[in-house]
Write a protein that holds these residues in place. Structure first.
Motif, PDB file in Angstrom:
ATOM      1  N   THR A 213       0.838  -1.205   0.000  1.00 50.95           N
ATOM      2  CA  THR A 213       0.000   0.000   0.000  1.00 50.95           C
ATOM      3  C   THR A 213       0.867   1.247   0.000  1.00 50.95           C
ATOM      4  OG1 THR A 213      -1.749  -1.179   1.167  1.00 50.95           O
ATOM      5  CG2 THR A 213      -1.817   1.226   1.259  1.00 50.95           C
ATOM      6  N   ASP A 214       1.937   1.231   0.795  1.00 51.87           N
ATOM      7  CA  ASP A 214       2.847   2.379   0.822  1.00 51.87           C
ATOM      8  C   ASP A 214       3.468   2.628  -0.548  1.00 51.87           C
ATOM      9  OD1 ASP A 214       2.334   2.717   3.511  1.00 51.87           O
ATOM     10  OD2 ASP A 214       4.154   1.692   4.171  1.00 51.87           O
ATOM     11  N   VAL A 215       3.874   1.553  -1.217  1.00 56.69           N
ATOM     12  CA  VAL A 215       4.453   1.682  -2.563  1.00 56.69           C
ATOM     13  C   VAL A 215       3.418   2.266  -3.518  1.00 56.69           C
ATOM     14  CG1 VAL A 215       5.318   0.362  -4.544  1.00 56.69           C
ATOM     15  CG2 VAL A 215       6.170  -0.133  -2.246  1.00 56.69           C
TER      16      VAL A 215
ATOM     17  N   ASP B  68      -7.741  10.717  -1.651  1.00 56.22           N
ATOM     18  CA  ASP B  68      -7.711  10.253  -0.267  1.00 56.22           C
ATOM     19  C   ASP B  68      -7.047   8.885  -0.203  1.00 56.22           C
ATOM     20  OD1 ASP B  68      -8.701  10.110   2.585  1.00 56.22           O
ATOM     21  OD2 ASP B  68      -9.821   8.437   1.696  1.00 56.22           O
ATOM     22  N   ALA B  69      -6.112   8.711   0.737  1.00 57.60           N
ATOM     23  CA  ALA B  69      -5.342   7.465   0.829  1.00 57.60           C
ATOM     24  C   ALA B  69      -6.235   6.243   1.044  1.00 57.60           C
ATOM     25  CB  ALA B  69      -4.315   7.569   1.952  1.00 57.60           C
ATOM     26  N   GLY B  70      -7.252   6.368   1.867  1.00 57.05           N
ATOM     27  CA  GLY B  70      -8.153   5.241   2.108  1.00 57.05           C
ATOM     28  C   GLY B  70      -8.924   4.859   0.858  1.00 57.05           C
ATOM     29  N   THR B  71      -9.429   5.866   0.150  1.00 61.01           N
ATOM     30  CA  THR B  71     -10.167   5.622  -1.093  1.00 61.01           C
ATOM     31  C   THR B  71      -9.244   5.035  -2.149  1.00 61.01           C
ATOM     32  OG1 THR B  71     -11.678   7.431  -0.602  1.00 61.01           O
ATOM     33  CG2 THR B  71     -11.571   6.702  -2.898  1.00 61.01           C
ATOM     34  N   ALA B  72      -8.050   5.615  -2.269  1.00 61.27           N
ATOM     35  CA  ALA B  72      -7.091   5.124  -3.265  1.00 61.27           C
ATOM     36  C   ALA B  72      -6.736   3.666  -3.006  1.00 61.27           C
ATOM     37  CB  ALA B  72      -5.832   5.990  -3.251  1.00 61.27           C
ATOM     38  N   THR B  73      -6.514   3.323  -1.754  1.00 59.70           N
ATOM     39  CA  THR B  73      -6.166   1.946  -1.410  1.00 59.70           C
ATOM     40  C   THR B  73      -7.328   1.003  -1.692  1.00 59.70           C
ATOM     41  OG1 THR B  73      -4.649   2.730   0.289  1.00 59.70           O
ATOM     42  CG2 THR B  73      -5.384   0.445   0.453  1.00 59.70           C
ATOM     43  N   ARG B  74      -8.520   1.398  -1.285  1.00 62.75           N
ATOM     44  CA  ARG B  74      -9.704   0.554  -1.488  1.00 62.75           C
ATOM     45  C   ARG B  74      -9.939   0.303  -2.978  1.00 62.75           C
ATOM     46  NH1 ARG B  74     -14.502   2.018  -2.899  1.00 62.75           N
ATOM     47  NH2 ARG B  74     -14.248   4.190  -2.306  1.00 62.75           N
TER      48      ARG B  74
ATOM     49  N   LYS C  21     -14.424   1.954 -14.814  1.00 61.57           N
ATOM     50  CA  LYS C  21     -15.036   1.778 -13.492  1.00 61.57           C
ATOM     51  C   LYS C  21     -14.285   2.581 -12.435  1.00 61.57           C
ATOM     52  CE  LYS C  21     -17.019  -2.809 -14.207  1.00 61.57           C
ATOM     53  NZ  LYS C  21     -17.015  -4.220 -13.778  1.00 61.57           N
ATOM     54  N   VAL C  22     -12.952   2.590 -12.535  1.00 60.33           N
ATOM     55  CA  VAL C  22     -12.125   3.359 -11.600  1.00 60.33           C
ATOM     56  C   VAL C  22     -12.425   4.852 -11.743  1.00 60.33           C
ATOM     57  CG1 VAL C  22      -9.746   4.058 -11.087  1.00 60.33           C
ATOM     58  CG2 VAL C  22     -10.293   1.644 -11.374  1.00 60.33           C
ATOM     59  N   ALA C  23     -12.578   5.324 -12.985  1.00 59.28           N
ATOM     60  CA  ALA C  23     -12.904   6.735 -13.208  1.00 59.28           C
ATOM     61  C   ALA C  23     -14.214   7.089 -12.518  1.00 59.28           C
ATOM     62  CB  ALA C  23     -12.985   7.028 -14.707  1.00 59.28           C
TER      63      ALA C  23
END
Length: 123
Positions: free
Chosen positions: A38-40, A54-60, A82-84
């Motif tokens: 996740t950090d990478v 947002d880091a949480g959204t990006a990770t999810r 879908k990501v867009a």
């Protein structure tokens, strides 16, 4: 000075108890370790100027890319669309995001794509 058995047993028990308590204290005091993958991923997003997500959204969303790719009939373009939608971003940045997620979260998919083999989590 001669130690009798009860004194030795008490000393050993006290030493074991103190050592166990110290181990628990050290384990409890250890800092929480973040997932290095996740950090990478978050670092790569930042590098490619997508770090304002947002880091949480990006990770999810990033972690959802691999399962979406594994769905029958899906390809990277469909997943990027879908990501867009999920991120509320234009297709260009979403495609970059999707590519980074594929590279970092599902390296088996990259290998399959370069080998020309259909990707599957089950094979």
């Amino acid at each position: 000075m001669t130690l009798k058995f009860p004194a030795v047993a008490t000393l050993v028990a006290a030493t074991v108890t103190i050592a166990a308590a110290a181990t628990v204290t050290v384990a409890a005091a250890a800092p929480a370790r973040a997932d290095s993958t996740t950090d990478v991923f978050l670092s790569a997003l930042d590098h490619y100027r997508l770090g304002d997500i947002d880091a949480g959204t990006a990770t999810r969303v990033g972690e959802q890319v691999c399962p979406m790719l594994a769905e029958p009939g899906q390809n990277a373009a469909n997943v990027a669309a879908k990501v867009a939608d999920e991120l509320g971003r234009p297709l260009g940045p979403a495609t970059m995001f999707t590519g980074l997620a594929i590279q970092i979260f599902c390296p088996r998919a990259v290998t399959a794509l370069t080998d020309g083999v259909p990707f599957s989590f089950f094979g």
